[in-house]
Design a protein around this motif. Sequence first.
Motif, PDB file in Angstrom:
ATOM      1  N   GLY A  64       0.851  -1.206   0.287  1.00 30.55           N
ATOM      2  CA  GLY A  64      -0.036  -0.094   0.025  1.00 30.55           C
ATOM      3  C   GLY A  64       0.928   1.293   0.032  1.00 30.55           C
ATOM      4  N   ASN A  65       1.582   1.599  -1.131  1.00 30.13           N
ATOM      5  CA  ASN A  65       2.526   2.779  -1.092  1.00 30.13           C
ATOM      6  C   ASN A  65       1.651   3.722  -1.613  1.00 30.13           C
ATOM      7  OD1 ASN A  65       5.480   3.346  -3.075  1.00 30.13           O
ATOM      8  ND2 ASN A  65       5.162   3.341  -0.841  1.00 30.13           N
TER       9      ASN A  65
ATOM     10  N   VAL B 199      -3.857  -0.773   3.374  1.00 30.55           N
ATOM     11  CA  VAL B 199      -2.360  -0.817   3.629  1.00 30.55           C
ATOM     12  C   VAL B 199      -2.415  -2.099   4.333  1.00 30.55           C
ATOM     13  CG1 VAL B 199      -0.747   0.234   4.829  1.00 30.55           C
ATOM     14  CG2 VAL B 199      -2.250   1.766   3.494  1.00 30.55           C
ATOM     15  N   ILE B 200      -1.286  -2.837   4.281  1.00 29.29           N
ATOM     16  CA  ILE B 200      -0.802  -3.887   4.908  1.00 29.29           C
ATOM     17  C   ILE B 200       0.616  -3.247   5.693  1.00 29.29           C
ATOM     18  CG2 ILE B 200      -0.088  -6.067   5.335  1.00 29.29           C
ATOM     19  CD1 ILE B 200      -1.599  -6.696   2.695  1.00 29.29           C
ATOM     20  N   ALA B 201       0.548  -3.233   6.981  1.00 30.55           N
ATOM     21  CA  ALA B 201       1.878  -2.781   7.609  1.00 30.55           C
ATOM     22  C   ALA B 201       2.241  -3.835   8.675  1.00 30.55           C
ATOM     23  CB  ALA B 201       1.822  -1.280   8.030  1.00 30.55           C
ATOM     24  N   GLY B 202       3.293  -3.691   9.124  1.00 32.67           N
ATOM     25  CA  GLY B 202       3.979  -4.533  10.290  1.00 32.67           C
ATOM     26  C   GLY B 202       4.665  -3.829  11.103  1.00 32.67           C
ATOM     27  N   ALA B 203       4.507  -4.071  12.569  1.00 34.84           N
ATOM     28  CA  ALA B 203       5.612  -3.515  13.693  1.00 34.84           C
ATOM     29  C   ALA B 203       6.513  -4.464  13.544  1.00 34.84           C
ATOM     30  CB  ALA B 203       4.801  -3.505  15.071  1.00 34.84           C
ATOM     31  N   LEU B 204       7.773  -3.721  13.949  1.00 28.40           N
ATOM     32  CA  LEU B 204       9.079  -4.303  13.776  1.00 28.40           C
ATOM     33  C   LEU B 204       9.730  -4.623  15.217  1.00 28.40           C
ATOM     34  CD1 LEU B 204      10.485  -2.472  10.617  1.00 28.40           C
ATOM     35  CD2 LEU B 204       9.486  -4.849  10.595  1.00 28.40           C
ATOM     36  N   ASP B 205      10.836  -5.464  15.154  1.00 29.94           N
ATOM     37  CA  ASP B 205      11.696  -5.378  16.393  1.00 29.94           C
ATOM     38  C   ASP B 205      12.609  -4.651  16.414  1.00 29.94           C
ATOM     39  OD1 ASP B 205      13.078  -6.383  13.800  1.00 29.94           O
ATOM     40  OD2 ASP B 205      13.783  -8.127  14.953  1.00 29.94           O
TER      41      ASP B 205
ATOM     42  N   PHE C 230      -3.969  -5.287   8.266  1.00 32.97           N
ATOM     43  CA  PHE C 230      -4.568  -4.996   7.328  1.00 32.97           C
ATOM     44  C   PHE C 230      -5.498  -3.535   7.653  1.00 32.97           C
ATOM     45  CE2 PHE C 230      -8.258  -4.029   4.661  1.00 32.97           C
ATOM     46  CZ  PHE C 230      -7.871  -4.145   3.491  1.00 32.97           C
ATOM     47  N   MET C 231      -5.250  -2.496   6.973  1.00 31.90           N
ATOM     48  CA  MET C 231      -6.267  -1.318   7.265  1.00 31.90           C
ATOM     49  C   MET C 231      -6.701  -0.645   6.143  1.00 31.90           C
ATOM     50  SD  MET C 231      -2.532   0.305   9.232  1.00 31.90           S
ATOM     51  CE  MET C 231      -1.397  -0.592  10.140  1.00 31.90           C
TER      52      MET C 231
ATOM     53  N   LYS D  54      -5.370  -7.986  -2.880  1.00 32.64           N
ATOM     54  CA  LYS D  54      -4.637  -9.405  -3.255  1.00 32.64           C
ATOM     55  C   LYS D  54      -3.875 -10.202  -2.624  1.00 32.64           C
ATOM     56  CE  LYS D  54      -6.086  -8.594  -8.116  1.00 32.64           C
ATOM     57  NZ  LYS D  54      -5.361  -8.346  -9.517  1.00 32.64           N
ATOM     58  N   ARG D  55      -2.946  -9.114  -1.970  1.00 37.41           N
ATOM     59  CA  ARG D  55      -1.772  -9.509  -1.333  1.00 37.41           C
ATOM     60  C   ARG D  55      -2.286 -10.076  -0.019  1.00 37.41           C
ATOM     61  NH1 ARG D  55       2.581  -4.871  -2.246  1.00 37.41           N
ATOM     62  NH2 ARG D  55       0.773  -3.853  -3.154  1.00 37.41           N
ATOM     63  N   TRP D  56      -3.198  -9.157   0.701  1.00 36.11           N
ATOM     64  CA  TRP D  56      -3.737  -9.786   1.870  1.00 36.11           C
ATOM     65  C   TRP D  56      -4.540 -11.026   1.885  1.00 36.11           C
ATOM     66  CZ3 TRP D  56      -2.761  -8.723   6.751  1.00 36.11           C
ATOM     67  CH2 TRP D  56      -3.547  -8.960   7.609  1.00 36.11           C
TER      68      TRP D  56
END
Length: 404
Positions: free
Chosen positions: A43-44, A53-59, A195-196, A293-295
Amino acid sequence: MTTITHTQALGKARELYEAEFGPIPADARVLAIHAPGRSEISGNHTDHEGGHVIAGALDVSVDGIAVANGTNTVRIADEGYPTFSVELDDLDVREDEVGTSASLVRGMAHEIAAHGGIPVGFDFAFVCTVPSGGGLSSSAAVEAAYGRAMEALWDAPAVDPVTLAQMSQRTENNYYGKPCGLMDQTAVCLGGLSFMDFENARPATEKLALTFEDYGYSLVLVKVGADHTDLTHEYAATPAEMQAVAAELGHTRLCETDPADFDAAVPALREKLGDRAVLRAIHYWYENDLVDKRWAALKDGDIDAFLAYTRQSGASSAMYLQNVSPSGVDVREQHAMLALGLAEHILNGRGAVRIHGGGFGGSIQCFVPVELTAEFCQRMDAWLGEGSCRTYAITEDGASATWL
Protein backbone atom coordinates in the motif's frame (compact mmCIF):
# COMPACT_ATOMS: atom_id res chain seq x y z
CA MET A 1 23.84 -5.49 12.70
CA THR A 2 23.58 -6.24 16.42
CA THR A 3 20.07 -6.30 17.84
CA ILE A 4 19.56 -5.37 21.49
CA THR A 5 16.76 -6.87 23.54
CA HIS A 6 13.93 -4.93 25.16
CA THR A 7 15.53 -5.53 28.58
CA GLN A 8 18.90 -4.27 27.36
CA ALA A 9 17.26 -1.17 25.86
CA LEU A 10 15.52 -0.36 29.15
CA GLY A 11 18.83 -0.80 30.96
CA LYS A 12 20.49 1.67 28.62
CA ALA A 13 17.56 4.07 29.03
CA ARG A 14 17.90 3.93 32.82
CA GLU A 15 21.63 4.68 32.54
CA LEU A 16 20.85 7.63 30.28
CA TYR A 17 18.15 8.84 32.68
CA GLU A 18 20.50 8.87 35.66
CA ALA A 19 23.29 10.50 33.65
CA GLU A 20 20.99 13.34 32.55
CA PHE A 21 18.56 13.73 35.47
CA GLY A 22 20.27 12.12 38.44
CA PRO A 23 19.41 9.02 40.52
CA ILE A 24 15.79 7.91 40.54
CA PRO A 25 14.34 8.38 44.07
CA ALA A 26 13.67 5.08 45.82
CA ASP A 27 9.98 5.94 46.29
CA ALA A 28 9.42 7.16 42.70
CA ARG A 29 7.02 5.38 40.37
CA VAL A 30 8.94 4.40 37.27
CA LEU A 31 7.22 3.95 33.93
CA ALA A 32 8.66 1.85 31.11
CA ILE A 33 7.57 2.86 27.59
CA HIS A 34 7.86 0.89 24.35
CA ALA A 35 6.92 1.80 20.78
CA PRO A 36 8.07 -0.16 17.70
CA GLY A 37 9.12 0.97 14.25
CA ARG A 38 7.06 -0.20 11.30
CA SER A 39 7.36 -1.55 7.79
CA GLU A 40 4.81 -0.83 5.09
CA ILE A 41 4.29 -4.27 3.63
CA SER A 42 1.76 -3.20 1.00
CA GLY A 43 0.00 0.00 0.00
CA ASN A 44 2.47 2.62 -1.19
CA HIS A 45 0.88 6.07 -0.72
CA THR A 46 -2.67 4.73 -0.52
CA ASP A 47 -3.50 5.67 3.09
CA HIS A 48 -3.88 9.42 2.56
CA GLU A 49 -6.35 8.72 -0.26
CA GLY A 50 -8.59 6.60 1.96
CA GLY A 51 -7.21 3.37 0.56
CA HIS A 52 -5.93 0.07 1.93
CA VAL A 53 -2.56 -0.79 3.50
CA ILE A 54 -0.79 -3.77 5.05
CA ALA A 55 1.84 -2.85 7.63
CA GLY A 56 3.81 -4.56 10.35
CA ALA A 57 5.41 -3.49 13.62
CA LEU A 58 9.13 -4.34 13.69
CA ASP A 59 11.66 -5.58 16.21
CA VAL A 60 13.28 -2.13 16.46
CA SER A 61 11.79 0.39 18.83
CA VAL A 62 11.79 3.36 21.15
CA ASP A 63 12.30 2.14 24.74
CA GLY A 64 12.44 4.50 27.68
CA ILE A 65 12.05 5.30 31.37
CA ALA A 66 9.80 8.14 32.60
CA VAL A 67 9.34 9.57 36.10
CA ALA A 68 7.20 12.50 37.24
CA ASN A 69 9.41 15.42 38.32
CA GLY A 70 7.00 17.62 40.30
CA THR A 71 7.32 20.59 37.92
CA ASN A 72 5.46 21.96 34.92
CA THR A 73 8.27 20.94 32.56
CA VAL A 74 8.85 17.86 30.42
CA ARG A 75 12.52 17.03 29.99
CA ILE A 76 13.55 14.64 27.21
CA ALA A 77 16.85 12.79 26.93
CA ASP A 78 17.22 10.96 23.61
CA GLU A 79 20.41 8.92 23.28
CA GLY A 80 22.77 10.66 20.89
CA TYR A 81 20.96 14.01 20.90
CA PRO A 82 21.00 17.07 23.20
CA THR A 83 18.54 16.94 26.10
CA PHE A 84 15.71 19.48 25.74
CA SER A 85 12.69 20.66 27.71
CA VAL A 86 9.13 21.78 26.98
CA GLU A 87 7.02 23.93 29.30
CA LEU A 88 3.41 22.79 29.65
CA ASP A 89 1.79 26.18 30.30
CA ASP A 90 0.97 26.69 26.60
CA LEU A 91 0.12 23.69 24.40
CA ASP A 92 -0.74 25.58 21.22
CA VAL A 93 1.28 25.22 18.03
CA ARG A 94 4.51 27.21 18.08
CA GLU A 95 5.92 28.21 14.71
CA ASP A 96 9.48 28.24 16.04
CA GLU A 97 9.14 24.54 16.93
CA VAL A 98 7.93 23.31 13.54
CA GLY A 99 10.16 20.47 12.37
CA THR A 100 11.73 19.97 15.81
CA SER A 101 11.51 17.25 18.46
CA ALA A 102 9.94 19.73 20.88
CA SER A 103 6.93 20.04 18.58
CA LEU A 104 6.17 16.33 19.03
CA VAL A 105 6.15 16.68 22.82
CA ARG A 106 3.91 19.73 22.72
CA GLY A 107 1.56 18.20 20.16
CA MET A 108 1.10 14.95 22.07
CA ALA A 109 0.68 16.91 25.30
CA HIS A 110 -2.12 18.88 23.64
CA GLU A 111 -3.78 15.66 22.49
CA ILE A 112 -3.60 13.83 25.83
CA ALA A 113 -4.74 16.92 27.74
CA ALA A 114 -7.73 17.25 25.39
CA HIS A 115 -8.48 13.57 26.09
CA GLY A 116 -8.72 14.25 29.82
CA GLY A 117 -5.18 14.01 31.10
CA ILE A 118 -3.93 16.55 33.66
CA PRO A 119 -0.52 17.81 32.47
CA VAL A 120 2.34 17.47 34.93
CA GLY A 121 6.05 17.57 34.32
CA PHE A 122 8.17 14.47 33.94
CA ASP A 123 11.60 13.33 32.87
CA PHE A 124 11.83 10.82 30.03
CA ALA A 125 15.01 9.15 28.79
CA PHE A 126 14.87 6.76 25.85
CA VAL A 127 16.98 4.88 23.36
CA CYS A 128 15.82 4.38 19.79
CA THR A 129 16.89 1.44 17.67
CA VAL A 130 14.62 2.53 14.79
CA PRO A 131 17.01 3.86 12.12
CA SER A 132 16.43 7.60 11.70
CA GLY A 133 15.73 8.70 8.14
CA GLY A 134 15.46 5.10 6.97
CA GLY A 135 11.72 5.11 6.37
CA LEU A 136 10.82 2.95 9.38
CA SER A 137 8.81 5.67 11.12
CA SER A 138 11.02 6.62 14.02
CA SER A 139 8.93 9.80 14.35
CA ALA A 140 5.68 7.81 14.71
CA ALA A 141 7.34 5.60 17.34
CA VAL A 142 8.47 8.66 19.30
CA GLU A 143 5.00 10.23 19.09
CA ALA A 144 3.34 7.05 20.34
CA ALA A 145 5.90 6.73 23.13
CA TYR A 146 5.19 10.28 24.31
CA GLY A 147 1.47 9.57 24.14
CA ARG A 148 1.67 6.38 26.21
CA ALA A 149 3.91 8.11 28.79
CA MET A 150 1.50 11.04 29.16
CA GLU A 151 -1.55 8.77 29.26
CA ALA A 152 -0.13 6.93 32.28
CA LEU A 153 1.59 9.80 34.10
CA TRP A 154 -1.35 12.17 33.67
CA ASP A 155 -4.06 9.67 34.69
CA ALA A 156 -5.78 10.12 31.33
CA PRO A 157 -8.65 7.85 30.28
CA ALA A 158 -7.38 4.79 28.44
CA VAL A 159 -6.46 5.51 24.82
CA ASP A 160 -7.07 2.68 22.34
CA PRO A 161 -4.42 2.08 19.65
CA VAL A 162 -6.32 3.64 16.74
CA THR A 163 -7.17 6.78 18.74
CA LEU A 164 -3.52 7.09 19.82
CA ALA A 165 -2.53 6.78 16.17
CA GLN A 166 -4.90 9.60 15.22
CA MET A 167 -3.47 11.77 17.98
CA SER A 168 0.03 11.08 16.71
CA GLN A 169 -0.91 11.91 13.12
CA ARG A 170 -2.47 15.24 14.15
CA THR A 171 0.71 16.04 16.07
CA GLU A 172 2.90 15.34 13.06
CA ASN A 173 0.58 17.23 10.70
CA ASN A 174 -0.17 20.28 12.86
CA TYR A 175 2.81 20.65 15.19
CA TYR A 176 5.75 19.10 13.32
CA GLY A 177 4.48 20.29 9.93
CA LYS A 178 4.68 17.06 7.93
CA PRO A 179 1.54 16.09 5.95
CA CYS A 180 1.78 12.35 6.69
CA GLY A 181 -1.03 9.84 6.38
CA LEU A 182 -2.22 7.61 9.22
CA MET A 183 -0.59 4.32 8.29
CA ASP A 184 2.71 4.80 10.15
CA GLN A 185 1.11 5.65 13.46
CA THR A 186 -1.57 2.96 13.20
CA ALA A 187 1.01 0.22 12.61
CA VAL A 188 3.16 1.45 15.51
CA CYS A 189 0.23 1.58 17.92
CA LEU A 190 -1.42 -1.69 16.88
CA GLY A 191 1.62 -3.95 16.70
CA GLY A 192 1.72 -7.16 14.66
CA LEU A 193 0.82 -7.49 10.97
CA SER A 194 -2.31 -5.53 10.10
CA PHE A 195 -4.61 -4.75 7.20
CA MET A 196 -5.98 -1.19 7.38
CA ASP A 197 -8.83 0.47 5.50
CA PHE A 198 -8.60 4.27 5.65
CA GLU A 199 -11.83 5.16 3.83
CA ASN A 200 -13.53 6.36 7.02
CA ALA A 201 -12.17 8.80 9.60
CA ARG A 202 -11.52 5.90 11.97
CA PRO A 203 -9.72 3.17 10.02
CA ALA A 204 -10.99 -0.39 10.07
CA THR A 205 -8.25 -2.89 10.94
CA GLU A 206 -7.66 -6.63 10.85
CA LYS A 207 -4.64 -8.54 12.19
CA LEU A 208 -2.93 -11.70 11.03
CA ALA A 209 -0.35 -13.77 12.92
CA LEU A 210 2.30 -14.48 10.31
CA THR A 211 6.05 -14.98 10.11
CA PHE A 212 7.59 -14.63 6.66
CA GLU A 213 10.41 -16.98 7.65
CA ASP A 214 7.84 -19.77 8.01
CA TYR A 215 7.30 -19.45 4.25
CA GLY A 216 11.01 -19.44 3.46
CA TYR A 217 11.65 -15.68 3.14
CA SER A 218 13.36 -13.00 5.20
CA LEU A 219 12.00 -9.45 5.42
CA VAL A 220 15.05 -7.33 4.58
CA LEU A 221 15.20 -3.55 4.51
CA VAL A 222 18.11 -1.74 2.89
CA LYS A 223 19.00 1.86 3.69
CA VAL A 224 19.77 3.43 0.34
CA GLY A 225 22.20 6.08 1.58
CA ALA A 226 19.91 9.08 1.06
CA ASP A 227 18.09 10.41 4.12
CA HIS A 228 14.51 11.37 3.23
CA THR A 229 14.00 13.74 6.16
CA ASP A 230 14.98 16.74 4.01
CA LEU A 231 12.60 15.73 1.21
CA THR A 232 9.31 16.72 2.87
CA HIS A 233 8.42 18.80 -0.18
CA GLU A 234 8.68 15.73 -2.42
CA TYR A 235 6.64 13.64 -0.01
CA ALA A 236 3.99 16.36 0.29
CA ALA A 237 3.62 16.69 -3.47
CA THR A 238 2.39 13.09 -3.76
CA PRO A 239 -0.88 13.42 -1.81
CA ALA A 240 -1.27 16.97 -3.10
CA GLU A 241 -1.26 15.81 -6.73
CA MET A 242 -3.54 12.84 -6.04
CA GLN A 243 -5.99 15.05 -4.20
CA ALA A 244 -5.84 17.64 -6.97
CA VAL A 245 -7.12 14.93 -9.33
CA ALA A 246 -9.85 14.06 -6.82
CA ALA A 247 -10.82 17.73 -6.55
CA GLU A 248 -11.21 18.03 -10.31
CA LEU A 249 -13.60 15.07 -10.10
CA GLY A 250 -15.60 16.77 -7.34
CA HIS A 251 -14.19 14.94 -4.33
CA THR A 252 -11.54 15.24 -1.62
CA ARG A 253 -9.71 11.88 -1.90
CA LEU A 254 -9.32 9.36 -4.69
CA CYS A 255 -11.24 6.69 -2.75
CA GLU A 256 -14.37 8.83 -3.19
CA THR A 257 -14.09 9.08 -6.97
CA ASP A 258 -15.39 6.81 -9.72
CA PRO A 259 -12.58 5.47 -11.93
CA ALA A 260 -14.94 5.82 -14.92
CA ASP A 261 -15.16 9.58 -14.24
CA PHE A 262 -11.36 9.70 -14.15
CA ASP A 263 -11.17 7.88 -17.50
CA ALA A 264 -13.48 10.40 -19.10
CA ALA A 265 -11.54 13.35 -17.66
CA VAL A 266 -7.98 12.26 -18.54
CA PRO A 267 -7.40 14.82 -21.35
CA ALA A 268 -8.62 17.71 -19.18
CA LEU A 269 -6.68 16.45 -16.16
CA ARG A 270 -3.47 16.24 -18.17
CA GLU A 271 -3.91 19.75 -19.48
CA LYS A 272 -4.63 21.27 -16.08
CA LEU A 273 -2.54 19.17 -13.67
CA GLY A 274 0.12 17.58 -15.86
CA ASP A 275 0.98 13.97 -16.57
CA ARG A 276 2.55 13.11 -13.21
CA ALA A 277 -0.64 13.80 -11.28
CA VAL A 278 -2.57 11.58 -13.68
CA LEU A 279 0.02 8.81 -13.34
CA ARG A 280 -0.11 9.01 -9.55
CA ALA A 281 -3.89 8.60 -9.63
CA ILE A 282 -3.47 5.53 -11.84
CA HIS A 283 -1.05 4.12 -9.26
CA TYR A 284 -3.58 4.60 -6.47
CA TRP A 285 -6.24 2.36 -8.05
CA TYR A 286 -3.71 -0.21 -9.21
CA GLU A 287 -1.91 -0.38 -5.87
CA ASN A 288 -5.09 -0.43 -3.80
CA ASP A 289 -6.27 -3.50 -5.71
CA LEU A 290 -2.88 -5.14 -5.16
CA VAL A 291 -3.15 -4.59 -1.40
CA ASP A 292 -6.37 -6.60 -1.32
CA LYS A 293 -4.82 -9.35 -3.45
CA ARG A 294 -1.72 -9.53 -1.24
CA TRP A 295 -3.77 -9.68 1.97
CA ALA A 296 -5.87 -12.50 0.52
CA ALA A 297 -2.68 -14.31 -0.52
CA LEU A 298 -1.20 -14.00 2.97
CA LYS A 299 -4.41 -15.24 4.58
CA ASP A 300 -4.34 -18.22 2.21
CA GLY A 301 -0.66 -18.88 2.90
CA ASP A 302 0.14 -18.39 -0.80
CA ILE A 303 3.58 -16.78 -0.62
CA ASP A 304 4.22 -17.11 -4.36
CA ALA A 305 1.13 -15.04 -5.20
CA PHE A 306 2.08 -12.50 -2.52
CA LEU A 307 5.54 -12.07 -4.04
CA ALA A 308 4.20 -11.78 -7.58
CA TYR A 309 1.82 -9.02 -6.51
CA THR A 310 4.64 -7.34 -4.57
CA ARG A 311 6.76 -7.17 -7.73
CA GLN A 312 3.82 -5.56 -9.55
CA SER A 313 3.50 -3.05 -6.72
CA GLY A 314 7.16 -2.13 -6.97
CA ALA A 315 6.83 -1.53 -10.70
CA SER A 316 3.81 0.71 -10.16
CA SER A 317 5.61 2.83 -7.58
CA ALA A 318 8.55 3.33 -9.92
CA MET A 319 6.60 3.98 -13.13
CA TYR A 320 3.37 5.64 -12.02
CA LEU A 321 3.81 6.94 -8.47
CA GLN A 322 7.37 8.01 -9.27
CA ASN A 323 8.59 8.14 -5.67
CA VAL A 324 11.90 6.35 -6.19
CA SER A 325 14.11 9.28 -7.23
CA PRO A 326 13.45 12.93 -6.27
CA SER A 327 12.54 15.27 -9.11
CA GLY A 328 15.44 17.23 -10.54
CA VAL A 329 17.91 14.67 -9.20
CA ASP A 330 21.41 14.45 -10.61
CA VAL A 331 21.24 11.36 -12.84
CA ARG A 332 24.53 10.26 -11.28
CA GLU A 333 22.88 10.02 -7.83
CA GLN A 334 19.81 7.78 -7.91
CA HIS A 335 20.28 6.08 -4.57
CA ALA A 336 16.98 4.20 -4.21
CA MET A 337 16.84 3.15 -7.86
CA LEU A 338 20.41 1.87 -7.64
CA ALA A 339 19.60 -0.11 -4.49
CA LEU A 340 16.58 -1.65 -6.22
CA GLY A 341 18.67 -2.56 -9.25
CA LEU A 342 21.43 -4.12 -7.16
CA ALA A 343 18.92 -6.11 -5.11
CA GLU A 344 17.23 -7.41 -8.27
CA HIS A 345 20.68 -8.30 -9.62
CA ILE A 346 21.38 -10.54 -6.62
CA LEU A 347 17.92 -12.08 -6.43
CA ASN A 348 17.85 -12.87 -10.15
CA GLY A 349 14.10 -13.47 -10.31
CA ARG A 350 13.67 -14.80 -6.78
CA GLY A 351 11.73 -13.05 -4.01
CA ALA A 352 10.62 -9.46 -4.56
CA VAL A 353 11.82 -5.88 -4.10
CA ARG A 354 10.02 -2.53 -3.94
CA ILE A 355 10.47 1.03 -2.72
CA HIS A 356 9.47 1.30 0.92
CA GLY A 357 7.25 3.82 2.68
CA GLY A 358 7.31 7.43 1.56
CA GLY A 359 10.09 6.82 -0.91
CA PHE A 360 12.58 9.25 -2.49
CA GLY A 361 15.25 7.95 -0.09
CA GLY A 362 15.02 6.02 3.13
CA SER A 363 14.95 2.31 2.37
CA ILE A 364 13.88 -0.39 -0.04
CA GLN A 365 12.05 -3.55 1.01
CA CYS A 366 13.18 -7.00 -0.06
CA PHE A 367 11.72 -10.45 0.46
CA VAL A 368 14.77 -12.68 0.23
CA PRO A 369 14.93 -16.50 0.30
CA VAL A 370 16.19 -17.48 3.75
CA GLU A 371 19.09 -19.48 2.31
CA LEU A 372 20.23 -16.43 0.32
CA THR A 373 19.82 -13.83 3.09
CA ALA A 374 23.38 -13.85 4.47
CA GLU A 375 24.91 -13.52 1.00
CA PHE A 376 22.36 -10.88 0.01
CA CYS A 377 23.13 -8.69 3.02
CA GLN A 378 26.88 -9.15 2.64
CA ARG A 379 26.82 -8.08 -1.00
CA MET A 380 24.48 -5.13 -0.46
CA ASP A 381 26.61 -3.92 2.46
CA ALA A 382 29.73 -4.19 0.29
CA TRP A 383 28.10 -1.93 -2.30
CA LEU A 384 26.19 0.52 -0.11
CA GLY A 385 28.16 0.54 3.13
CA GLU A 386 28.40 -1.65 6.22
CA GLY A 387 25.13 -1.79 8.12
CA SER A 388 22.98 -0.72 5.18
CA CYS A 389 21.18 -4.06 5.00
CA ARG A 390 19.51 -6.00 7.79
CA THR A 391 16.70 -8.44 8.44
CA TYR A 392 13.65 -7.58 10.51
CA ALA A 393 10.92 -9.55 12.22
CA ILE A 394 7.28 -8.65 12.74
CA THR A 395 6.55 -8.14 16.44
CA GLU A 396 3.17 -8.34 18.12
CA ASP A 397 4.00 -5.59 20.61
CA GLY A 398 2.48 -2.20 19.83
CA ALA A 399 3.03 1.05 21.73
CA SER A 400 2.65 0.49 25.47
CA ALA A 401 3.56 1.76 28.94
CA THR A 402 4.06 -0.38 32.03
CA TRP A 403 4.71 0.59 35.65
CA LEU A 404 7.87 -1.09 36.94
